[in-house]
Design an enzyme around this catalytic site. Structure first.
Site, PDB file in Angstrom:
ATOM      1  N   SER A 168       0.853  -1.187   0.000  1.00 51.93           N
ATOM      2  CA  SER A 168       0.000   0.000   0.000  1.00 51.93           C
ATOM      3  C   SER A 168       0.890   1.238   0.000  1.00 51.93           C
ATOM      4  CB  SER A 168      -0.877  -0.001   1.261  1.00 51.93           C
ATOM      5  OG  SER A 168      -1.531   1.236   1.450  1.00 51.93           O
TER       6      SER A 168
ATOM      7  N   TYR B  40      -2.342  -0.025  10.815  1.00 53.51           N
ATOM      8  CA  TYR B  40      -2.231  -0.464   9.423  1.00 53.51           C
ATOM      9  C   TYR B  40      -0.911  -0.022   8.804  1.00 53.51           C
ATOM     10  CZ  TYR B  40      -3.491  -1.100   4.505  1.00 53.51           C
ATOM     11  OH  TYR B  40      -3.513  -1.483   3.174  1.00 53.51           O
TER      12      TYR B  40
END
Length: 244
Positions: free
Chosen positions: A131, A144
């Protein structure tokens, strides 16, 4: 089997499903792994692939999955995700634990299981879908972002450890992709999830699958190390232009 074999984790929906479909169209026999076996069987039938149940956070499940795949040319580490959006001060250890197990330890277990098969293929390729959160930190996202930073570090370490072996290493770092990612992050709150993409034309799962397909179909001497892709309207993890 005459066709090269591509293994895709988290293949029951979103980027994983789109990648499985795209690689099948490129001539791979695709082995799809995920927990939702009923959904996997539907996709596998449509693309002439193989569905095997997989929980990347469970060592026994990963071992059984790998045992069911005698050979592999490509591994796409796609399983993972986010839980919650809280500050460090209010961080939920259970949410953190899930994110680290799914994104980091899951990538470790699956990659470790398939490295010998990828080397034996004579032309292997490991793709990890991380990501933009793998290189950016943002408020309320430390669980995250820390997991994705760690997953990225694990993946990049392979580049040196496998140097000299017939295995390529590619990290895919997507920005905003409209899948069930946000709905899962917010515990199924689809209304809240929809606001994440409000006023923006985000990436689709097919957009990311196109990039993965491009990377794995380059000549074997060409290694695309890291690919960042974001919507035109997104400058960073927290900065985007919205037409509202």
């Amino acid at each position: 089997m005459n066709r090269p074999v591509a293994v895709v984790t988290g293949a029951s929906a979103g980027i994983g499903e789109a990648t499985a479909r795209r690689l099948a169209a490129e001539g791979f026999h695709v082995v799809l792994g995920a927990r939702r076996l009923d959904r996997l069987h539907v996709i596998a039938k449509e693309i002439d692939g193989t569905a095997i149940e997989l929980d990347v956070t469970d060592e026994a499940s990963v071992a059984a999955f790998a045992d069911g795949v005698p050979q592999a040319n490509v591994l796409v580490n796609n399983a993972g995700g986010a839980r919650g959006l809280s500050t460090v001060a209010e961080g939920d250890p259970e949410e953190w634990r899930w994110m680290w197990e799914a994104n980091v330890l899951g990538t470790l277990l699956v990659t470790k299981a398939f490295i010998p098969k990828l080397i034996a293929s004579g032309d292997g390729h490991i793709v990890s879908v991380t990501s933009v959160a793998a290189y950016e930190a943002y408020d309320n996202g430390s669980g995250y972002t820390s997991a994705k930073h760690a997953q990225s570090a694990l993946h990049r370490t392979l580049r040196g450890e496998l140097l000299g072996q017939p295995v390529r290493i590619t990290e895919i770092q997507p920005g905003m992709v409209q899948t069930d990612f946000s709905a899962n992050r917010f515990g199924g709150d689809t209304e809240r999830a929809a606001k994440v993409y409000e006023g923006i034309t985000p990436l689709t799962a097919d957009d990311v699958a196109d990039v993965i397909s491009f990377a794995v179909t380059r000549p074997s001497h060409v290694n695309l190390d890291t690919i960042v892709l974001k919507p035109r309207a997104q400058a960073s993890a927290t900065r985007a232009h919205r037409d509202l």
